[in-house]
Design a protein around this motif. Structure first.
Motif, PDB file in Angstrom:
ATOM      1  N   ALA A 146    -136.186 -41.608 -25.908  1.00 28.47           N
ATOM      2  CA  ALA A 146    -136.988 -40.753 -25.035  1.00 28.47           C
ATOM      3  C   ALA A 146    -136.343 -40.586 -23.668  1.00 28.47           C
ATOM      4  N   MET A 147    -135.320 -41.411 -23.375  1.00 27.85           N
ATOM      5  CA  MET A 147    -134.721 -41.395 -22.041  1.00 27.85           C
ATOM      6  C   MET A 147    -133.272 -40.866 -22.075  1.00 27.85           C
ATOM      7  N   GLU A 148    -133.048 -39.910 -22.941  1.00 27.97           N
ATOM      8  CA  GLU A 148    -131.764 -39.212 -23.016  1.00 27.97           C
ATOM      9  C   GLU A 148    -130.604 -40.113 -23.412  1.00 27.97           C
ATOM     10  N   VAL A 149    -130.882 -41.087 -24.269  1.00 30.42           N
ATOM     11  CA  VAL A 149    -129.819 -41.947 -24.793  1.00 30.42           C
ATOM     12  C   VAL A 149    -129.741 -41.698 -26.291  1.00 30.42           C
ATOM     13  N   ASN A 150    -128.515 -41.588 -26.796  1.00 32.71           N
ATOM     14  CA  ASN A 150    -128.350 -41.488 -28.239  1.00 32.71           C
ATOM     15  C   ASN A 150    -127.914 -42.857 -28.767  1.00 32.71           C
ATOM     16  N   PRO A 151    -128.814 -43.557 -29.459  1.00 34.10           N
ATOM     17  CA  PRO A 151    -128.508 -44.940 -29.820  1.00 34.10           C
ATOM     18  C   PRO A 151    -127.378 -45.103 -30.834  1.00 34.10           C
ATOM     19  N   VAL A 152    -127.084 -44.069 -31.612  1.00 35.47           N
ATOM     20  CA  VAL A 152    -126.005 -44.228 -32.590  1.00 35.47           C
ATOM     21  C   VAL A 152    -124.698 -43.561 -32.164  1.00 35.47           C
ATOM     22  N   GLU A 153    -124.775 -42.664 -31.171  1.00 33.61           N
ATOM     23  CA  GLU A 153    -123.555 -42.022 -30.646  1.00 33.61           C
ATOM     24  C   GLU A 153    -123.544 -42.155 -29.125  1.00 33.61           C
ATOM     25  N   PRO A 154    -123.404 -43.377 -28.627  1.00 30.85           N
ATOM     26  CA  PRO A 154    -123.541 -43.576 -27.185  1.00 30.85           C
ATOM     27  C   PRO A 154    -122.442 -42.904 -26.367  1.00 30.85           C
ATOM     28  N   ALA A 155    -122.862 -42.226 -25.308  1.00 33.40           N
ATOM     29  CA  ALA A 155    -121.899 -41.636 -24.381  1.00 33.40           C
ATOM     30  C   ALA A 155    -121.368 -42.752 -23.484  1.00 33.40           C
ATOM     31  N   GLY A 156    -120.166 -42.561 -22.981  1.00 35.87           N
ATOM     32  CA  GLY A 156    -119.644 -43.509 -21.989  1.00 35.87           C
ATOM     33  C   GLY A 156    -118.886 -44.675 -22.583  1.00 35.87           C
ATOM     34  N   ALA A 157    -118.806 -44.742 -23.916  1.00 31.14           N
ATOM     35  CA  ALA A 157    -118.112 -45.869 -24.541  1.00 31.14           C
ATOM     36  C   ALA A 157    -116.634 -45.539 -24.719  1.00 31.14           C
ATOM     37  N   ASP A 158    -115.782 -46.535 -24.548  1.00 28.07           N
ATOM     38  CA  ASP A 158    -114.360 -46.348 -24.837  1.00 28.07           C
ATOM     39  C   ASP A 158    -114.089 -46.605 -26.316  1.00 28.07           C
ATOM     40  N   ILE A 159    -114.907 -47.471 -26.867  1.00 32.24           N
ATOM     41  CA  ILE A 159    -114.838 -47.769 -28.303  1.00 32.24           C
ATOM     42  C   ILE A 159    -116.286 -47.922 -28.772  1.00 32.24           C
ATOM     43  N   ILE A 160    -116.576 -47.478 -29.984  1.00 35.64           N
ATOM     44  CA  ILE A 160    -117.910 -47.739 -30.537  1.00 35.64           C
ATOM     45  C   ILE A 160    -117.748 -48.605 -31.789  1.00 35.64           C
ATOM     46  N   ILE A 161    -118.497 -49.689 -31.850  1.00 36.61           N
ATOM     47  CA  ILE A 161    -118.510 -50.472 -33.084  1.00 36.61           C
ATOM     48  C   ILE A 161    -119.860 -50.290 -33.761  1.00 36.61           C
ATOM     49  N   ARG A 162    -119.822 -50.348 -35.083  1.00 38.84           N
ATOM     50  CA  ARG A 162    -121.055 -50.174 -35.859  1.00 38.84           C
ATOM     51  C   ARG A 162    -121.139 -51.297 -36.875  1.00 38.84           C
ATOM     52  N   ASP A 163    -122.262 -51.957 -36.868  1.00 38.24           N
ATOM     53  CA  ASP A 163    -122.445 -53.128 -37.726  1.00 38.24           C
ATOM     54  C   ASP A 163    -122.601 -52.704 -39.188  1.00 38.24           C
ATOM     55  N   ALA A 164    -121.592 -53.016 -40.012  1.00 34.20           N
ATOM     56  CA  ALA A 164    -121.666 -52.668 -41.428  1.00 34.20           C
ATOM     57  C   ALA A 164    -121.725 -53.936 -42.285  1.00 34.20           C
ATOM     58  N   GLY A 165    -122.436 -54.917 -41.787  1.00 36.18           N
ATOM     59  CA  GLY A 165    -122.621 -56.147 -42.565  1.00 36.18           C
ATOM     60  C   GLY A 165    -121.490 -57.145 -42.367  1.00 36.18           C
ATOM     61  N   GLU A 166    -120.477 -57.090 -43.234  1.00 35.97           N
ATOM     62  CA  GLU A 166    -119.377 -58.061 -43.147  1.00 35.97           C
ATOM     63  C   GLU A 166    -118.401 -57.738 -42.011  1.00 35.97           C
ATOM     64  N   ALA A 167    -118.425 -56.494 -41.550  1.00 35.31           N
ATOM     65  CA  ALA A 167    -117.450 -56.068 -40.538  1.00 35.31           C
ATOM     66  C   ALA A 167    -118.070 -55.027 -39.609  1.00 35.31           C
ATOM     67  N   TYR A 168    -117.383 -54.819 -38.481  1.00 34.22           N
ATOM     68  CA  TYR A 168    -117.784 -53.732 -37.586  1.00 34.22           C
ATOM     69  C   TYR A 168    -116.858 -52.546 -37.825  1.00 34.22           C
ATOM     70  N   VAL A 169    -117.447 -51.395 -38.018  1.00 39.08           N
ATOM     71  CA  VAL A 169    -116.635 -50.184 -38.099  1.00 39.08           C
ATOM     72  C   VAL A 169    -116.179 -49.861 -36.680  1.00 39.08           C
ATOM     73  N   TRP A 170    -114.900 -49.598 -36.532  1.00 37.85           N
ATOM     74  CA  TRP A 170    -114.273 -49.532 -35.214  1.00 37.85           C
ATOM     75  C   TRP A 170    -113.853 -48.101 -34.915  1.00 37.85           C
ATOM     76  N   GLU A 171    -114.429 -47.486 -33.909  1.00 31.38           N
ATOM     77  CA  GLU A 171    -114.083 -46.097 -33.587  1.00 31.38           C
ATOM     78  C   GLU A 171    -113.610 -46.002 -32.139  1.00 31.38           C
ATOM     79  N   THR A 172    -112.379 -45.589 -31.963  1.00 36.99           N
ATOM     80  CA  THR A 172    -111.808 -45.488 -30.616  1.00 36.99           C
ATOM     81  C   THR A 172    -112.089 -44.106 -30.047  1.00 36.99           C
ATOM     82  N   LYS A 173    -112.598 -44.065 -28.802  1.00 31.06           N
ATOM     83  CA  LYS A 173    -113.037 -42.787 -28.239  1.00 31.06           C
ATOM     84  C   LYS A 173    -112.180 -42.275 -27.086  1.00 31.06           C
ATOM     85  N   THR A 174    -111.541 -43.166 -26.338  1.00 35.27           N
ATOM     86  CA  THR A 174    -110.844 -42.730 -25.123  1.00 35.27           C
ATOM     87  C   THR A 174    -109.461 -43.393 -25.034  1.00 35.27           C
TER      88      THR A 174
END
Lengths: 338, 302
Positions: A146-174
């Motif tokens: 409700a406060m202009e945050v996207n919880p799954v595609e956060p702005a401002g991150a240099d890298i985003i990790i996503r919890d996929a159980g045994e590992a974090y999916v690693w996405e480099t953004k900047t």
């Protein structure tokens, strides 16, 4: 996709730690917050990357609670600045949640834009790399959506990790993120993992229109009702990831000393006290009103986004049970008096 | 407790109808299950929201300070600890007895809404049993109100059992160095949010030493030195005044065992100037030991 296996996480952190100070969500005894990996005690402390969030936000990494600015020496009538303490040492905030990162973006607006540039903040901020931990499971006090945050595609991150159980999916953004990724490339694997499914929010908060409505509510008697139980302590402002108010003070021993900046809170009477002794917000209710107007109205007017990021910490921590969600509701429901 | 809630509501409504009060201070239910929160009711409609449940943990006496300069007549609910704080406010002449209509309730021990919130939201791991009685209530020696105009519910047994001040005794056994290290570690966590001061019913100074700027007695740096200064000065101001309600420790967002310092001083005031226990009964004109002077006061520590 690139993934970082949870089994390799600590080794990767040790590697990162060689080139930078790494701050992570941890439980230390009864406390939870963002602490340096250097302070992590095996067997005693617990990494909290897989928990929803921690009690104390990573705000202190970008804006330390106490920050020495420069040292001074008096020479007769003159004052000499001996040393400035701008701090450009590399730091990593690892595993911050989107609400906490949005809060840092809000602080960037304040300290770096509109013709004002805070050199201490800038220096520190430029050397910080942010690894976001995307959020798929909102908690009972969460309302970032409700406060202009996207919880799954956060702005401002240099890298985003996503919890996929045994590992974090690693996405480099900047480019900053690329530099960090290359440091731990040896621990990343190429693997295809199923991403978690975003769960619905438990609270339904309707912020839209609040800022506009608040413009007409400065003198409304609703504030007396909403804030009467408030003790005017500073918990909400100090556990808040985006409250950035500070004071600049000095410590002197004879002719020598230093200036430092420290967190301050609009909840304190002393915060708005003027040199002549007057206080435009002498009453507790006025200070209470100011905090919510700043969060929900003034900041939105000036920077186009609210200063609350929906992390829910103040709702959990307030000793008087004051709830910002309830306040937004009451403002939306209030009848305006001409 | 439902029964007590109903009675409190009925009494408050009646007091408003008979124009005996202007304000009634009790609790209402917050937005979330364990959020029971203080309510300042100003009319019958507000009074309909009053509740008393297992999360009515707050010391309501603190809220009286908001009205100390007014003339309002106030109805207020008091558990044992709230009532002892009210006695202290009367003794300190912060309030007049005739302005208060006190509804006493024997307290069975409360649950901690902050702990429940933290546990429920997962923001903080809580080691204590979240379903049990709040930590602060476990030290309670006076669950029943010591001053009231009307008494509800049954008399309750104190929660405190075993050796009183056991935590203090353990601290006293430490060497000076060990004790210093203990306080250095625990006080370095302080974020100086001043919640412990703001929720404290005994902190009734109009101008607090920590807010004074000319001179500034205690620095605002978040450092062990300034933090220690804050906590030691605050604790020593509590000597003979603290009624052991534990609100400071409950509110503390970083779990500093603030009651340790307070209990040490309760123990010492009792040993040096006692027998004394703050706010146990209201006798007009009575003063706590450190607000009076006697020739035989111990002075061998000076």
């Amino acid at each position: 996709m690139k993934v970082l296996s949870k089994a390799k996480l600590e080794t990767a952190l040790n590697k990162l730690n060689q080139g930078a100070e790494v701050f992570l969500p941890m439980q230390k005894a009864q406390e939870s917050g963002f602490y340096s990996w250097k302070l992590f005690q095996q067997g005693q402390d617990e990494l909290m990357l897989d928990a929803l969030n921690v009690y104390l936000p990573p705000k202190h990494v970008v804006l330390p609670q106490t920050e020495r600015m420069y040292s001074i020496k008096l020479e007769g009538q003159d004052m000499k600045i001996e040393q400035t303490f701008e701090d450009a040492s590399p730091r990593v905030i690892f595993g911050a949640r989107p609400c906490d990162i949005k809060a840092i973006l809000c602080m960037d607006e304040v300290f770096l834009t509109r013709g004002y540039e805070d050199s201490f903040y800038k220096c520190r901020r430029e050397a910080i790399t942010i690894v976001a931990n995307a959020c798929y499971q909102p908690g009972p006090a969460c309302f970032c959506n409700a406060m202009e945050v996207n919880p799954v595609e956060p702005a401002g991150a240099d890298i985003i990790i996503r919890d996929a159980g045994e590992a974090y999916v690693w996405e480099t953004k900047t480019p900053k993120g690329e530099a960090l990724t290359s440091q731990i490339a040896e621990f990343l694997e190429e693997k295809s993992l199923a991403l978690p499914v975003a769960q619905p929010f438990i609270q339904d908060v309707k912020y839209e229109g609040t800022a506009e409505k608040l413009k007409k509510m400065f003198a409304d008697h609703i504030w007396a009702k909403l804030g009467e139980a408030c003790h005017n302590c500073g918990i909400c402002t100090y556990v808040c990831p985006s409250c950035y108010c500070f004071d600049i003070q000095v410590k002197m021993w004879g002719d020598e000393g230093y200036r430092f900046r420290c967190w301050d809170s609009c909840m304190y009477e002393e915060y708005s006290r003027e040199a002549g002794g007057g206080n435009p917000r002498g009453d507790g209710i006025e200070r209470f009103r100011n905090r919510f107007l700043h969060k929900l109205e003034f900041f939105k007017e000036r920077y186009g986004t609210p200063l609350c990021t929906g992390c829910g910490r103040c709702i959990v921590a307030c000793p008087a049970g004051i709830n910002i969600v309830k306040i937004i509701d009451e403002i939306k429901e209030a009848e305006l008096h001409a | 407790m439902k029964d007590i809630s109903n009675k409190i509501r009925d009494i408050a409504v009646k007091l408003f109808q008979e124009k005996k009060i202007d304000i009634f201070i009790g609790w209402e239910k917050g937005a979330l299950e364990f959020q029971t929160r203080p309510l300042i009711a100003r009319n019958e409609a507000d009074a309909a929201k009053l509740v008393f449940d297992e999360y009515a943990i707050h010391n309501l006496a603190t809220l009286l300070l908001k009205f100390r300069d007014g003339g309002e007549k106030i109805g207020i609910v008091a558990k044992g600890c709230d009532s002892r704080s009210m006695v202290r406010l009367l003794e300190d002449r912060q309030f007049q007895r005739e302005r208060l209509y006190i509804i006493g309730v024997g307290c069975p021990g409360m649950k901690d809404p902050l702990q429940a919130m933290a546990k429920h939201t997962g923001l903080k791991k809580i080691n204590a049993d979240g379903n049990g009685v709040a930590a602060k209530c476990l030290d309670c020696v006076q669950p029943n109100p010591v001053i009231y105009d009307e008494l509800l519910g049954s008399q309750q047994a104190p929660q405190q059992s075993g050796e009183r001040f056991a935590r203090v005794a353990a601290l006293e056994k430490m060497s000076a160095d060990e004790r210093y290290r203990f306080f250095e570690e625990t006080l370095s966590k302080c974020i100086r949010c001043y919640a412990c001061r703001q929720v404290c019913p005994a902190c009734n100074c109009r101008t607090c030493i920590f807010d004074e700027m000319k001179p500034q007695w205690v620095g605002r740096e978040n450092s062990t030195t300034d933090n220690m200064m804050y906590h030691l000065v605050k604790a020593s101001h509590m000597a003979g005044r603290c009624v052991e309600c534990g609100e400071c420790e409950r509110a503390c967002p970083v779990d500093i065992p603030l009651m340790l310092l307070n209990q040490k001083l309760i123990k010492d005031v009792n040993a040096f100037f006692g027998p004394y226990e703050a706010g146990m009964s209201y006798i007009e004109g009575a003063k706590p030991p450190l607000s009076s002077y006697a020739e035989k006061d111990p002075d061998d520590f000076i």
